[in-house]
Design an enzyme around this catalytic site. Sequence first.
Site, mmCIF file in Angstrom:
data_model
loop_
_atom_site.group_PDB
_atom_site.id
_atom_site.type_symbol
_atom_site.label_atom_id
_atom_site.label_comp_id
_atom_site.label_asym_id
_atom_site.label_seq_id
_atom_site.Cartn_x
_atom_site.Cartn_y
_atom_site.Cartn_z
ATOM 1 N N GLU A 1 30.927 -24.876 113.639
ATOM 2 C CA GLU A 1 32.247 -25.559 113.261
ATOM 3 C C GLU A 1 32.889 -24.899 112.077
ATOM 4 O O GLU A 1 34.060 -24.675 111.571
ATOM 5 C CB GLU A 1 32.324 -26.915 112.931
ATOM 6 C CG GLU A 1 31.845 -27.919 114.295
ATOM 7 C CD GLU A 1 32.876 -27.440 115.539
ATOM 8 O OE1 GLU A 1 33.937 -27.300 115.020
ATOM 9 O OE2 GLU A 1 32.305 -27.663 116.419
ATOM 10 N N HIS B 1 34.776 -21.922 112.607
ATOM 11 C CA HIS B 1 36.199 -22.010 112.841
ATOM 12 C C HIS B 1 37.166 -22.130 111.483
ATOM 13 O O HIS B 1 38.219 -21.542 111.476
ATOM 14 C CB HIS B 1 36.239 -23.555 113.549
ATOM 15 C CG HIS B 1 36.271 -23.445 114.928
ATOM 16 N ND1 HIS B 1 37.075 -23.026 115.905
ATOM 17 C CD2 HIS B 1 35.428 -24.162 115.772
ATOM 18 C CE1 HIS B 1 36.920 -23.154 117.111
ATOM 19 N NE2 HIS B 1 35.618 -23.695 117.012
HETATM 20 CO CO CO Z 1 34.447 -24.556 118.778
#
Ligand code: CO
Length: 178
Positions: free
Chosen positions: A141, A144
């Site tokens: 995450e 990202h």
């Molecule tokens: Co992802």
Amino acid sequence: MTESTELPLVLFPDPVLRRETAPITEFDEALAEVVEGMLARMFASKGVGLAGPQVGLSRRIFVFNPEGDPAKPELNRVMINPLITRRGGKRTFHEEGCLSLPGVYAEIQRPESCTIEYRDAAGTARTEELEGFVARIVQHEYDHLEGVLIVDRMTPADKLRNRSALAELRAQYEPSGP
Ligand code: CO
């Protein structure tokens, strides 16, 4: 909750997934609604984690639930303005998918532990040492928020294996508005 489930999922290769993310500055009711909406979208899409850019929000926030189980809200987590300050342990391979890359799966190599500093939804600063699956989710995450996707970390063999799924996503992509 029907309204927040409507947070749309941004799919590869939408450039929103590559855009720079800004810190969150207001820890208010609007942020709490964003967190709820992101969790609802994550569960509706059967994921274990979701980052801001994946719902078109270029902000430094992600949510996760290691079991991806909406019946276990006590496992729901949110990390805001996170900073990974240490990565350690063995670098291990584990299969990962991504809600923004449906049908794409790859063995991704990551350090098995990390330390992360972040703020919770109330704005309280926290530090955690993570390892195993949770450390992996958090590093995925966190990627990202840096505009990094699993396609960037794939082995050449996995790139080949996922070639048609990636081509299909590219073919289906329609730029939204100006
Ligand atoms: Co992802």
